[in-house]
Write a protein that holds these residues in place. Structure first.
Motif, mmCIF file in Angstrom:
data_model
loop_
_atom_site.group_PDB
_atom_site.id
_atom_site.type_symbol
_atom_site.label_atom_id
_atom_site.label_comp_id
_atom_site.label_asym_id
_atom_site.label_seq_id
_atom_site.Cartn_x
_atom_site.Cartn_y
_atom_site.Cartn_z
ATOM 1 N N VAL A 38 41.622 49.857 36.985
ATOM 2 C CA VAL A 38 40.883 49.233 38.336
ATOM 3 C C VAL A 38 41.952 48.370 38.854
ATOM 4 O O VAL A 38 42.626 47.536 38.439
ATOM 5 C CB VAL A 38 39.530 48.653 38.131
ATOM 6 N N SER A 39 41.834 48.536 40.434
ATOM 7 C CA SER A 39 42.888 47.758 41.051
ATOM 8 C C SER A 39 42.364 46.471 41.253
ATOM 9 O O SER A 39 41.146 46.244 41.679
ATOM 10 C CB SER A 39 43.160 48.515 42.495
ATOM 11 N N ASP A 40 43.267 45.306 41.172
ATOM 12 C CA ASP A 40 42.763 43.968 41.611
ATOM 13 C C ASP A 40 43.479 43.740 42.952
ATOM 14 O O ASP A 40 43.330 42.314 43.280
ATOM 15 C CB ASP A 40 43.292 43.187 40.360
ATOM 16 N N VAL A 41 44.022 44.447 43.645
ATOM 17 C CA VAL A 41 44.262 44.133 44.965
ATOM 18 C C VAL A 41 44.019 45.213 45.963
ATOM 19 O O VAL A 41 43.607 46.319 45.683
ATOM 20 C CB VAL A 41 45.927 43.937 45.010
ATOM 21 N N ASP A 42 44.296 45.026 47.368
ATOM 22 C CA ASP A 42 44.068 46.133 48.320
ATOM 23 C C ASP A 42 45.510 46.663 48.550
ATOM 24 O O ASP A 42 46.570 45.684 48.184
ATOM 25 C CB ASP A 42 43.764 45.269 49.708
ATOM 26 N N LYS A 135 41.388 50.062 47.916
ATOM 27 C CA LYS A 135 40.561 48.985 48.032
ATOM 28 C C LYS A 135 40.517 48.204 46.539
ATOM 29 O O LYS A 135 40.500 48.666 45.518
ATOM 30 C CB LYS A 135 39.181 49.120 48.510
ATOM 31 N N ASN A 136 40.447 46.825 46.731
ATOM 32 C CA ASN A 136 40.205 46.043 45.615
ATOM 33 C C ASN A 136 39.078 46.363 44.673
ATOM 34 O O ASN A 136 37.853 46.345 45.501
ATOM 35 C CB ASN A 136 39.930 44.456 46.102
ATOM 36 N N GLY A 137 39.010 46.697 43.535
ATOM 37 C CA GLY A 137 38.021 47.342 42.910
ATOM 38 C C GLY A 137 38.115 48.822 42.488
ATOM 39 O O GLY A 137 37.142 49.066 41.921
ATOM 40 N N ASP A 138 38.747 49.443 43.398
ATOM 41 C CA ASP A 138 38.780 50.951 43.271
ATOM 42 C C ASP A 138 39.423 51.358 42.017
ATOM 43 O O ASP A 138 40.290 50.657 41.356
ATOM 44 C CB ASP A 138 39.729 51.371 44.345
ATOM 45 N N VAL A 158 48.794 47.685 40.356
ATOM 46 C CA VAL A 158 47.615 46.841 40.353
ATOM 47 C C VAL A 158 47.709 45.912 39.090
ATOM 48 O O VAL A 158 46.383 45.389 38.856
ATOM 49 C CB VAL A 158 46.498 47.920 40.195
ATOM 50 N N GLY A 159 48.698 45.701 38.543
ATOM 51 C CA GLY A 159 48.682 44.544 37.660
ATOM 52 C C GLY A 159 48.205 44.999 35.921
ATOM 53 O O GLY A 159 47.764 43.888 35.446
ATOM 54 N N CYS A 160 47.979 46.278 35.967
ATOM 55 C CA CYS A 160 47.639 46.760 34.713
ATOM 56 C C CYS A 160 48.888 46.661 33.555
ATOM 57 O O CYS A 160 49.306 47.818 33.274
ATOM 58 C CB CYS A 160 46.858 48.079 34.723
#
Length: 391
Positions: A38-42, A135-138, A158-160
């Motif tokens: 899951v992305s933590d950013v836009d 989008k953030n949360g996608d 996305v920082g994973c």
């Protein structure tokens, strides 16, 4: 004998899924994701320029404009765009407030008084808008994919940094037979080098598991019992080659029963690969493959590889297609489904490779596909379409 489809269905119905683990991003290529990413950013995180050029008002195209600032990537603009004012901007830089267009630098014309004139060009406005990609949360990567380099880029973005993946199954390969010697030994009379184990070890690794060579097991029932009992307690999957047919020394099935392994099937209606065995003890799987190298290779691809993939949370879907046959194909015994190594030739057709039997190990080096010939089919004429799965 059971059909290949029935055999595969039975195998997959008995495959447990391994546990999961978190590993470093740089180590996850080829592994299977066990959780969504899951992305933590836009993405993009701001309106950014898609080109090197000038941020301006589209209504100012063709007019004389004053350049008040230069914004490289990584810098926040200090000024706003307004009528008669533009800002020079680099690819990837933040678009200043007020701008609704970025004119490409090659469409700018410097004027003598230090101002510029911008010309319109066909195409878009050259602005990538905030969150237009993600989008953030996608969810950006779904559970079950095999991680490729392009997926690693997404995870990094996305920082994973520690994705959750399925653990690799631990698999051992045992070869049975007093006639076998290791590859570094010169065979004596009535001996052959153990080529099956090296081939299968490579296939196991290629399928995404960890392979441990268990050695050559002599044709002794008690020794075989001890080896199999120990292996099935230690490993997720045990693969044996040889000793599963109907000869005087093919006692592996009886030994497996003695070791508490439930034999689910012992013969498949395919050629080559008929004496293929599958058993289970708890969450441990045991495959007994034929002793001939071509047979063991094909049986692994058809039965064992899909099982490994299922165990690591991935569905194995081989590339399959229909192609014309380059020459007539004939066979005498049609009681079983034939799995025929083939090669692709320049005109797009497939040609069976020359093979002298299932011990002809060199034949596979020329093959890049397997032709599936249904049971009951004795002749396929040149030009007929045949079903092929790639290797």
């Amino acid at each position: 004998m059971i059909s290949l489809k029935d055999a595969l269905d039975r195998v997959l119905a008995n495959v447990p899924v391994t546990g999961t683990e978190s590993i470093r991003l740089e180590n996850c290529a080829g592994r299977v994701l066990a959780a969504n990413v899951v992305s933590d950013v836009d993405m993009p995180p701001f309106n950014k320029s898609a080109v090197d050029g000038f941020a301006c008002l589209k209504s100012d195209i063709g007019k004389e404009l004053q350049v008040i600032e230069t914004v490289p990537a990584g810098k926040i603009p200090e000024n706003k765009v307004s009528p008669g004012i533009c800002i020079k901007i680099m690819t990837g830089a933040m678009v200043p407030e007020g701008a609704d267009f970025v004119a490409m630098v090659e469409n700018s014309q410097p004027l003598n008084n230090g101002t510029i004139r911008l010309d319109a060009a066909p195409g878009g406005i050259n602005i990538c808008f905030t969150a237009e990609d993600v989008k953030n949360g996608d969810i950006v990567l779904e559970k079950g994919i095999t991680v490729m380099p392009q997926h690693i880029a997404v995870m990094a973005a996305v920082g994973c940094t520690e994705p959750v993946v399925y653990k690799k199954p631990h698999i051992t390969v045992l070869s049975t037979g007093d006639e076998l010697v290791e590859p570094d030994c010169k065979p004596g009379l009535s001996q052959i080098r153990n080529s099956n184990a090296s081939q299968l070890m490579a296939q196991v690794v290629q399928a995404g598991a960890e392979a441990v060579y268990g050695g050559i097991v002599s044709d002794d029932a008690e020794v075989t019992f001890q080896k199999i009992s120990s292996a099935v307690n230690e490993f997720d999957i045990v693969i044996l080659t040889g000793g599963v047919s109907m000869g005087d020394y093919d006692f592996v099935p009886d030994v497996m029963k003695r070791a508490g392994i439930e034999i689910i099937f012992h013969s498949i209606a395919i050629q080559p690969g008929k004496p293929t065995l599958f058993g289970r003890k708890g969450n441990k799987l045991v495959f007994g493959l034929p002793g001939n190298p071509v047979s063991s290779y094909i049986a692994f691809e058809l039965i064992v590889r899909p099982a490994i993939c299922r165990m690591i949370g991935k569905e194995y879907i081989p590339v399959q297609f229909n192609a014309p046959l380059s020459a007539d194909f004939m066979r005498r015994n049609t009681s079983r489904e034939a799995i025929v190594p083939v090669k692709f030739i320049e005109d797009g057709s497939v040609e069976p490779v020359s093979m002298h039997g299932s011990a002809h190990i060199h034949a596979l080096t020329y093959a890049n596909g397997l032709m599936i010939v249904p049971a009951g089919t004795a002749l396929i004429s040149k030009g007929e379409m045949v079903h092929v799965r790639s290797l």
